[in-house]
Design a protein around this motif. Structure first.
Motif, short mmCIF file in Angstrom:
data_model
loop_
_atom_site.label_atom_id
_atom_site.label_comp_id
_atom_site.label_asym_id
_atom_site.label_seq_id
_atom_site.Cartn_x
_atom_site.Cartn_y
_atom_site.Cartn_z
N GLY A 396 60.51 44.28 34.41
CA GLY A 396 61.31 44.65 35.84
C GLY A 396 61.12 43.56 36.85
O GLY A 396 61.95 43.69 37.80
N VAL A 397 60.38 42.57 36.60
CA VAL A 397 60.33 41.53 37.47
C VAL A 397 60.34 40.12 36.80
O VAL A 397 60.13 39.96 35.70
CB VAL A 397 59.03 41.58 38.20
CG1 VAL A 397 59.04 42.70 39.22
CG2 VAL A 397 57.80 41.51 37.34
N ALA A 398 60.93 39.21 37.53
CA ALA A 398 60.80 37.82 36.97
C ALA A 398 59.37 37.44 36.71
O ALA A 398 58.68 37.36 37.21
CB ALA A 398 61.66 36.60 37.79
N PRO A 399 59.38 36.51 35.40
CA PRO A 399 58.13 36.04 35.07
C PRO A 399 57.54 34.83 36.02
O PRO A 399 58.66 34.09 36.34
CB PRO A 399 58.28 35.29 33.82
CG PRO A 399 59.48 35.15 33.64
CD PRO A 399 60.13 36.15 34.48
N ALA A 400 56.27 34.68 36.52
CA ALA A 400 56.01 33.78 37.32
C ALA A 400 55.53 32.35 36.25
O ALA A 400 55.27 32.38 35.10
CB ALA A 400 54.68 33.87 37.76
N MET A 401 56.26 31.18 36.67
CA MET A 401 55.98 29.91 35.95
C MET A 401 54.72 29.44 36.71
O MET A 401 54.48 28.89 37.65
CB MET A 401 57.19 29.11 36.08
CG MET A 401 58.53 29.80 35.95
SD MET A 401 58.81 30.55 34.21
CE MET A 401 59.12 28.54 33.60
N ILE A 402 53.63 29.31 35.88
CA ILE A 402 52.14 29.07 36.23
C ILE A 402 51.54 27.95 35.29
O ILE A 402 52.15 27.44 34.37
CB ILE A 402 51.42 30.19 36.17
CG1 ILE A 402 51.27 30.64 34.54
CG2 ILE A 402 51.98 31.26 36.84
CD1 ILE A 402 50.00 31.84 34.43
N GLY A 403 50.50 27.26 35.97
CA GLY A 403 49.95 26.43 35.02
C GLY A 403 48.57 27.12 34.49
O GLY A 403 48.45 28.20 34.99
N GLY A 404 47.96 26.47 33.68
CA GLY A 404 46.69 27.17 33.04
C GLY A 404 45.51 26.02 33.35
O GLY A 404 45.74 24.64 33.11
N GLY A 405 44.42 26.45 33.82
CA GLY A 405 43.14 25.86 33.85
C GLY A 405 42.48 25.34 32.83
O GLY A 405 41.83 24.56 32.60
N GLY A 406 42.63 26.01 31.50
CA GLY A 406 42.08 25.94 30.33
C GLY A 406 42.98 24.90 29.30
O GLY A 406 43.88 24.42 29.78
N SER A 407 42.19 24.70 28.32
CA SER A 407 42.91 23.95 27.11
C SER A 407 43.27 24.71 25.96
O SER A 407 42.37 25.44 25.51
CB SER A 407 41.74 22.76 26.88
OG SER A 407 41.47 22.17 28.07
N ILE A 408 44.34 24.36 25.42
CA ILE A 408 44.83 25.16 23.94
C ILE A 408 44.96 23.77 23.49
O ILE A 408 46.35 23.22 23.32
CB ILE A 408 45.78 25.97 24.23
CG1 ILE A 408 45.41 27.11 25.07
CG2 ILE A 408 46.12 26.36 22.65
CD1 ILE A 408 46.58 28.03 25.18
#
Length: 462
Positions: A396-408
């Protein structure tokens, strides 16, 4: 006819069965770092093959130089040119030690009450068994309702992610034609918060090193040799203390080569998220921000490199006293990388940094255990757009477009080896205690994750 709503109803009706399968998965101590658990890793891979075959996949355990991977294929709907998705996950987990800090046995999943209802406590609850269960459950519901899947799917579930995926690049190269897809779907990241979904658009890279420093040929009596013989623990502590200047900048030669500044537009988008750094630190018992001075919290976490000492040892560390000058000292070091930083140059920079600080009679070896480049994910494509739409529908809300501090690391490998971009749609929370005792996954995060994956499959079919 799109059957997504029927699939969602089937998912809701099958929650008890979903929990049973999830708990079976969690009970397997698939600790990739510990040789004593090699048989458990293989047993977990075989269990996943059985799960995938039940929902219409051709699945098999495939050998690598280390722990096996699971590869499964589903042809999707007959006679339709459906998109091909590569779903990735990992079945291995971190060691559970120290066991005494767990409130329940780490491989016996336990349901406890949290602020948002039930949460499941176990090693691997969220990383990554719970997140794998989100998309496995979505596919099981599609199979139950329609007898198949609405798109083509290849599943790749590895068993060495928690030790740096040392066998995966070779496996990808050897099987590139089989594994290439339109997009790789990865659920191993977080939501923005409990009520707000997220799509991760960047991940930091990694160099993980061990420094082995040696001085005398053996441990020495500190009364007989103290003040005359070099103490490698003192020396290593001084070397590590030189890693950062007073402003938090890292002093390894060439470390900031390739670090790119955050754009004004990106900085404005992150500022609009309303990140509360005081609360973020307060949740782990801290109050004073660290890192590079003069930068915003999210920029430091998502867009700046780091260098941290992860452990240091040598000499006597047991109960009581033993007056000894150690013959050697050791430390583990991890660097998180961003932008265009080159892991190979960082590795050489660490070696140079240590070498320049070694006095006569001392030697040091720098061993590299993991190395991965940073990743920025293209966001202008139909798969990201589809994920944004289905997450909006589910939450019901737009997703946040975020960064990630970890590594994949596999995300960079997919791009480099398979030329396949990734959709990073995860359902963890910051308080999940990943890699720590009492790791947990909120049940509502798992079920909304499953519903989101079910919606994504239907959306891409349409």
């Amino acid at each position: 006819m799109n059957r997504t709503e029927d699939v969602l109803q089937a998912l809701d009706a099958a929650e008890a069965e979903m929990r049973r399968r999830y708990f079976d998965f969690l009970r397997m101590p698939s600790v990739s770092a510990q040789p004593d658990h090699a048989a458990d890793c293989r047993r977990t891979a075989e269990w996943l093959v059985g799960e995938l075959r039940e929902i219409g996949f051709e699945a098999a355990v495939r050998e690598t130089a280390g722990h096996p991977v699971v590869v499964a294929k589903h042809a999707g709907p007959a006679g339709i040119d459906a998109p091909h998705l590569l779903y990735y996950g990992h079945y291995d987990v971190q060691p559970a030690e120290p066991f005494e800090l767990w409130t329940s046995p780490p491989f016996e999943p336990t349901v406890v009450e949290g602020p948002h209802g039930d949460r499941v406590v176990a090693r691997g609850a969220v990383d990554d068994k719970g997140q794998v269960m989100t998309w496995l459950s979505a596919m099981r519901a599609w199979h139950q309702v329609t007898g198949g899947l609405p798109v083509r799917v290849t599943a790749l579930i590895e068993g060495e992610e928690e030790v740096g995926s040392p066998s995966l690049d070779a496996f990808l190269r050897d099987n590139a034609a089989e594994l290439s897809a339109d997009i790789a779907v990865v659920s191993d990241t977080n939501q923005w918060d409990f009520a707000t979904p997220a799509i991760t658009t960047r991940l930091r890279g990694m160099v993980y090193a061990q420094i082995d420093l040696r001085a005398a040929s053996r441990d020495l009596h500190s009364g007989m040799y103290g003040g005359a013989a070099r103490n490698p623990l003192n020396l290593l502590a001084r070397i590590l203390g030189d890693l950062h200047d007073d402003d938090g900048r890292i002093q390894i030669p060439g470390f900031y080569d390739g670090v790119t500044p955050v754009s004004n537009a990106q900085a404005a988008q992150w500022a609009a998220l309303g990140f509360d750094e005081a609360r973020y630190l307060g949740d782990v018992g801290l109050s004073v921000p660290a890192g590079e001075r003069g930068l915003g919290a999210l920029e430091r976490i998502w867009a700046r490199p780091t260098c941290d000492v992860n452990g240091m040892w040598g000499g006597y560390t047991g109960e009581g006293s033993k007056t000894v000058i150690a013959g050697e000292a050791h430390a583990k070091l991890s660097c998180r990388l961003v932008g265009q930083q080159d892991p190979a140059k960082i590795e050489e920079g660490i070696r140079q940094f240590v070498r320049e600080r070694l006095p006569k009679d001392c030697s040091a070896e720098v061993r590299i255990f993991a190395s991965a480049a940073p990743v920025e994910v293209p966001v202008e494509n139909r798969f990201i757009a589809a994920a944004q739409a289905v997450l909006q529908d589910e939450y019901g809300v737009a997703p946040a477009m975020i960064g990630g501090g970890g590594s994949i690391p596999v995300v960079e490998s997919f791009k480099r080896i398979l030329n396949t971009d990734a959709l990073l749609m995860g359902f963890g929370l910051d308080d999940d205690q990943v890699h720590s005792p009492n790791e947990k996954f909120d049940w509502r995060c798992l079920t909304r994750g499953a519903r989101s994956h079910a919606r994504l499959l239907g959306k891409l079919a349409g």
